[in-house]
Scaffold this motif. Structure first.
Motif, PDB file in Angstrom:
ATOM      1  N   MET A 213     -19.145  -3.710  -2.289  1.00 49.10           N
ATOM      2  CA  MET A 213     -19.612  -4.065  -3.620  1.00 49.10           C
ATOM      3  C   MET A 213     -18.667  -3.537  -4.685  1.00 49.10           C
ATOM      4  O   MET A 213     -18.327  -4.236  -5.649  1.00 49.10           O
ATOM      5  CB  MET A 213     -21.018  -3.507  -3.838  1.00 49.10           C
ATOM      6  CG  MET A 213     -21.642  -3.916  -5.169  1.00 49.10           C
ATOM      7  SD  MET A 213     -21.883  -5.698  -5.283  1.00 49.10           S
ATOM      8  CE  MET A 213     -22.557  -5.824  -6.940  1.00 49.10           C
ATOM      9  N   LEU A 214     -18.221  -2.310  -4.524  1.00 53.18           N
ATOM     10  CA  LEU A 214     -17.317  -1.724  -5.507  1.00 53.18           C
ATOM     11  C   LEU A 214     -15.986  -2.471  -5.544  1.00 53.18           C
ATOM     12  O   LEU A 214     -15.389  -2.648  -6.607  1.00 53.18           O
ATOM     13  CB  LEU A 214     -17.093  -0.246  -5.191  1.00 53.18           C
ATOM     14  CG  LEU A 214     -18.359   0.622  -5.232  1.00 53.18           C
ATOM     15  CD1 LEU A 214     -18.011   2.080  -4.946  1.00 53.18           C
ATOM     16  CD2 LEU A 214     -19.070   0.501  -6.571  1.00 53.18           C
ATOM     17  N   LYS A 215     -15.541  -2.961  -4.385  1.00 48.16           N
ATOM     18  CA  LYS A 215     -14.304  -3.733  -4.351  1.00 48.16           C
ATOM     19  C   LYS A 215     -14.466  -5.031  -5.129  1.00 48.16           C
ATOM     20  O   LYS A 215     -13.559  -5.444  -5.867  1.00 48.16           O
ATOM     21  CB  LYS A 215     -13.902  -4.029  -2.904  1.00 48.16           C
ATOM     22  CG  LYS A 215     -12.612  -4.841  -2.800  1.00 48.16           C
ATOM     23  CD  LYS A 215     -12.236  -5.120  -1.355  1.00 48.16           C
ATOM     24  CE  LYS A 215     -10.958  -5.954  -1.279  1.00 48.16           C
ATOM     25  NZ  LYS A 215     -10.577  -6.264   0.125  1.00 48.16           N
ATOM     26  N   LEU A 216     -15.601  -5.690  -4.975  1.00 43.61           N
ATOM     27  CA  LEU A 216     -15.849  -6.934  -5.702  1.00 43.61           C
ATOM     28  C   LEU A 216     -15.847  -6.699  -7.212  1.00 43.61           C
ATOM     29  O   LEU A 216     -15.340  -7.520  -7.983  1.00 43.61           O
ATOM     30  CB  LEU A 216     -17.193  -7.534  -5.284  1.00 43.61           C
ATOM     31  CG  LEU A 216     -17.239  -8.221  -3.931  1.00 43.61           C
ATOM     32  CD1 LEU A 216     -18.652  -8.700  -3.629  1.00 43.61           C
ATOM     33  CD2 LEU A 216     -16.274  -9.391  -3.867  1.00 43.61           C
ATOM     34  N   LEU A 217     -16.400  -5.579  -7.637  1.00 44.17           N
ATOM     35  CA  LEU A 217     -16.408  -5.264  -9.063  1.00 44.17           C
ATOM     36  C   LEU A 217     -14.996  -4.966  -9.558  1.00 44.17           C
ATOM     37  O   LEU A 217     -14.582  -5.433 -10.622  1.00 44.17           O
ATOM     38  CB  LEU A 217     -17.326  -4.074  -9.333  1.00 44.17           C
ATOM     39  CG  LEU A 217     -18.819  -4.306  -9.081  1.00 44.17           C
ATOM     40  CD1 LEU A 217     -19.597  -3.027  -9.358  1.00 44.17           C
ATOM     41  CD2 LEU A 217     -19.363  -5.443  -9.933  1.00 44.17           C
ATOM     42  N   GLN A 218     -14.238  -4.206  -8.783  1.00 41.13           N
ATOM     43  CA  GLN A 218     -12.877  -3.850  -9.186  1.00 41.13           C
ATOM     44  C   GLN A 218     -11.972  -5.073  -9.279  1.00 41.13           C
ATOM     45  O   GLN A 218     -11.133  -5.175 -10.182  1.00 41.13           O
ATOM     46  CB  GLN A 218     -12.298  -2.840  -8.193  1.00 41.13           C
ATOM     47  CG  GLN A 218     -12.959  -1.481  -8.263  1.00 41.13           C
ATOM     48  CD  GLN A 218     -12.650  -0.606  -7.062  1.00 41.13           C
ATOM     49  OE1 GLN A 218     -12.045  -1.066  -6.087  1.00 41.13           O
ATOM     50  NE2 GLN A 218     -13.069   0.644  -7.105  1.00 41.13           N
TER      51      GLN A 218
END
Length: 261
Positions: free
Chosen positions: A84-89
């Motif tokens: 999820m954090l990768k998608l946001l970044q």
């Protein structure tokens, strides 16, 4: 048939409607409470993403705020897992959140597989994480956009008009809450507040990662333990995170099924 009989015959449908109405009331009460007092912005925005998952037909939610350099950075998510954090970044350079922030308008993809050419990197990463549809809503006050709320689904399709209204209303109230703390009338003060919020998020991420490594747990469980520690001691999440990152202090890891956020 009287009203009471109607309610009884409706059964689970009536109960679901009442529950949804209560959840909406609680969500807006929680957000508007921040307008009359001091608050923990990291916890506020994390709770916002959790409310989105509970109230809307989505499987995950993430929130992006703009920093001093004009870059979109992850601020909160309904899960702390790396996917999820990768998608946001990714959305600082490619994705619905970036388009939403730039235009100040909602952005929708009901099927990322069919429309993968629009955001190739984001679409590929989203599919890898199991998401196939996305909705981005602007975090906006008047003519200023400070970020975007990203809503992800594991099934193709769009949110209903009512759900979009609810999601946008939650994003709007959160935006006002963030800017209100330092004064909406001053651009510099608002920019400073956004940067402070992002710095707090970075510290929280560091503490969560440290706890996950120490206790050999996943990021969600580590974040839960940090939240419990902060609440039981009357601390903000950023204060609790500072205690973990800048000292030898450790905290007990809660059981894996203790989702007390």
């Amino acid at each position: 048939m009287n009203v009471q009989e109607d309610n009884v015959s409706a059964g689970p449908f009536w109960e679901a409607a009442v529950t949804r109405e209560r959840q909406l009331t609680d969500a807006f009460a929680e957000l508007t409470d921040t307008l009359v007092g001091d608050f923990d912005v990291v916890d506020l925005l994390h709770q916002l993403t959790l409310r989105c998952v509970r109230l809307l037909d989505v499987d995950a939610a993430g929130l992006l705020l703009v920093d001093r350099q004009g870059r979109l950075r992850p601020m909160a998510a309904s899960t702390e897992q790396a996917r999820m954090l990768k998608l946001l970044q990714l959305q600082d350079v490619d994705g619905p959140g970036l388009d939403c922030y730039r235009t100040g308008e909602p952005v929708t993809s009901a099927d990322l597989i069919a429309g993968g050419g629009r955001w190739p990197r984001f679409a590929a990463a989203a599919q890898l994480a199991g998401f196939v549809a996305v909705q981005a809503l602007p975090m906006r006050h008047r003519d200023r956009v400070i970020g975007a709320l990203t809503l992800l689904r594991t099934a193709a399709g769009r949110l209903t008009t009512d759900e979009l209204h609810i999601g946008q209303a939650l994003a709007n109230v959160a935006t006002i809450s963030i800017l209100h703390q330092r004064g909406l009338e001053r651009y510099e003060a608002a920019t400073e507040q956004l940067q402070t919020a992002l710095n707090s998020r970075t510290l929280t991420e560091q503490a969560t990662g440290m706890l996950a490594e120490r206790h050999h747990s996943d990021m969600d469980d580590a974040f839960d333990s940090l939240c419990v520690y902060a609440r039981t001691r009357g601390l903000r999440l950023s204060e609790a995170a500072h205690a973990i990152v800048h000292s030898e202090h450790d905290i007990d890891q809660p059981p894996a099924d203790d989702h007390s956020r």
